[in-house]
Motif scaffolding. Structure first.
Motif, PDB file in Angstrom:
ATOM      1  N   ALA A 150       0.839  -1.207   0.000  1.00 25.12           N
ATOM      2  CA  ALA A 150       0.000   0.000   0.000  1.00 25.12           C
ATOM      3  C   ALA A 150       0.872   1.254   0.000  1.00 25.12           C
ATOM      4  N   LYS A 151       1.958   1.220   0.764  1.00 22.34           N
ATOM      5  CA  LYS A 151       2.886   2.365   0.803  1.00 22.34           C
ATOM      6  C   LYS A 151       3.438   2.642  -0.586  1.00 22.34           C
ATOM      7  N   ARG A 152       3.849   1.572  -1.265  1.00 20.59           N
ATOM      8  CA  ARG A 152       4.382   1.731  -2.629  1.00 20.59           C
ATOM      9  C   ARG A 152       3.301   2.243  -3.573  1.00 20.59           C
ATOM     10  N   ALA A 153       2.089   1.730  -3.413  1.00 19.78           N
ATOM     11  CA  ALA A 153       0.990   2.159  -4.294  1.00 19.78           C
ATOM     12  C   ALA A 153       0.744   3.658  -4.125  1.00 19.78           C
ATOM     13  N   GLU A 155       2.995   5.867  -3.120  1.00 17.83           N
ATOM     14  CA  GLU A 155       4.148   6.543  -3.730  1.00 17.83           C
ATOM     15  C   GLU A 155       4.050   6.531  -5.255  1.00 17.83           C
ATOM     16  N   ALA A 156       3.489   5.468  -5.807  1.00 17.87           N
ATOM     17  CA  ALA A 156       3.369   5.355  -7.263  1.00 17.87           C
ATOM     18  C   ALA A 156       2.268   6.258  -7.820  1.00 17.87           C
ATOM     19  N   GLY A 157       1.408   6.810  -6.943  1.00 13.32           N
ATOM     20  CA  GLY A 157       0.397   7.770  -7.407  1.00 13.32           C
ATOM     21  C   GLY A 157      -0.976   7.183  -7.681  1.00 13.32           C
ATOM     22  N   PHE A 158      -1.281   6.012  -7.134  1.00 14.99           N
ATOM     23  CA  PHE A 158      -2.624   5.453  -7.339  1.00 14.99           C
ATOM     24  C   PHE A 158      -3.657   6.263  -6.564  1.00 14.99           C
ATOM     25  N   ILE A 207      -1.989   4.516   6.978  1.00 11.60           N
ATOM     26  CA  ILE A 207      -1.105   5.263   6.068  1.00 11.60           C
ATOM     27  C   ILE A 207      -1.835   5.833   4.856  1.00 11.60           C
ATOM     28  N   TRP A 208      -3.143   5.579   4.736  1.00 16.52           N
ATOM     29  CA  TRP A 208      -3.876   5.956   3.511  1.00 16.52           C
ATOM     30  C   TRP A 208      -5.217   6.581   3.861  1.00 16.52           C
TER      31      TRP A 208
END
Ligand code: FNR
Length: 339
Positions: A150-153, A155-158, A207-208
């Motif tokens: 989820a953290k990467r998602a 950061e990736a801009g989803f 985190i979201w």
């Protein structure tokens, strides 16, 4: 009057331009088996953005290599996968759609090399190996893998995250009494079987702040499987824990296949929406604009997920608009052809 299908939809911090969602669909196209976005993914998803889908979901992205359905699955377990994902989100947004990612672990349905894991050591069928029963530490590691994904998602801009809790994959295996025979706090009662998903939702929520969807299989088609009453209860808990919408699919927990017909899963989305008071997405053999409009106008779901018909026709939203006598703007480059 504007068809409901083409009205905007606000959820958390985003407003989708219409109610048409491209359903997550595995492309098995990470040809280097590294889980990274390839040109295929870029063209495939960008074409649906040009075709005016309001929200585009990537296929299931594996949160660990062991959690892949196949070696060619999309992955989000490593920072090396970020570059491709960032390119994907940037380009899809450039063409006017929002983009979501489905975070997944295949559990006992993984066909990768090496051991596979599940809540209990029960194989899916005779062709797939028997999974190892997850230890408490496997459970904590996997929850962490969902959170890191989820953290990467983010950061990736989803724009939207969807947790894959359907189709007999790992989270579904925890939810179902057919596949979860644990005697610890992750098995037994419905509340205990929910604990794995509950913790994932709560950890991601830390985190979201954006939209968080959960895909469920709201009918297991098995006498001793979860029933709609169980899913109403599960959806109420998910709502409390921070999910914004449940995307109501069905089946996949056992090899038994449902009898499918147009709109066959819509009643589940409708019942859960009414009884759990949570927004829902309807999916499954929805192929016409009129069918989608009926679902929305009768308040049976908030969003309509389109799978195979969007594979057949990336311009499905324009086709649906025509059926509903609505003039939908396509990409401006095509205006001359269509006006
Ligand atoms: C799927 N489906 C699916 N579902 C999901 O939650 N994650 C996934 O990665 C996939 N992968 C996938 C691949 C392919 C090729 C197909 C056809 C389907 C299921 C899909 O999202 C959808 O729920 C079903 O296809 C039913 O909707 P349609 O196709 O009848 O509109």
């Amino acid at each position: 009057m504007k068809p409901a299908l083409f009205t905007s939809y606000s959820i958390k911090n985003i407003t989708l331009k219409n109610r048409i969602v491209m359903s997550p669909m595995c492309m098995y196209s990470c040809f280097n088996q590294d889980g990274e976005i390839t040109d295929w993914h870029l063209y495939h998803y960008i074409t649906r953005a040009m075709g005016q889908a309001g929200l585009i979901f990537t296929e299931a992205a594996a949160v660990t290599p062991q959690g892949r359905i196949s070696h060619e699955d999309l992955g989000i377990w490593d920072d090396s996968q970020l570059e491709g994902l960032k390119k994907l989100t940037r380009t899809v947004k450039e063409y006017g759609s929002h983009i979501g990612i489905q975070l997944a672990h295949a559990g006992r349905k993984a066909t990768v090399d090496g051991p596979i894991i599940a809540p209990s050591p029960i194989p899916f069928n005779d062709d797939i190996k028997t999974p190892d029963e997850m230890s408490e530490s496997d459970i904590h590691e996997t929850i962490k893998a969902f959170k890191n994904a989820a953290k990467r998602a983010i950061e990736a801009g989803f724009d939207v995250l969807e947790i894959h809790a359907a189709h007999g994959y790992l989270i579904n295996e925890f939810l179902s009494p057919l596949t979860n025979h644990r005697t610890d706090s992750y098995g037994g009662s419905l509340k205990n079987r929910y604990r794995f998903l509950e913790t994932i939702i709560k950890e991601v929520r830390k985190i979201w702040n954006g939209p968080l969807f959960v895909r469920i299989s709201a009918n297991e088609y098995e006498e001793y499987g979860n029933k709609i009453e169980d899913f109403i209860q599960l959806a109420s808990w998910m709502k409390q824990d921070g999910a914004d919408l449940v995307d109501c699919s069905s089946g996949g927990i056992t090899p038994k296949r449902p009898h499918a017909f147009p709109g066959f899963q819509v009643p589940n989305a409708e019942t859960i929406r009414k009884k759990a008071g949570l927004s829902t997405g309807a999916v499954g053999l929805i192929t016409s604009g009129i069918q989608a409009e009926e679902i929305l106008q009768n308040e049976r779901a908030d969003l309509v997920f389109i799978g195979r018909d969007l594979l057949r026709n990336p311009y499905w939203p324009l086709k649906a608009a025509k059926e509903l006598n609505y003039s939908l703007e396509g990409p401006k480059q095509y205006d001359r052809g269509w006006k």
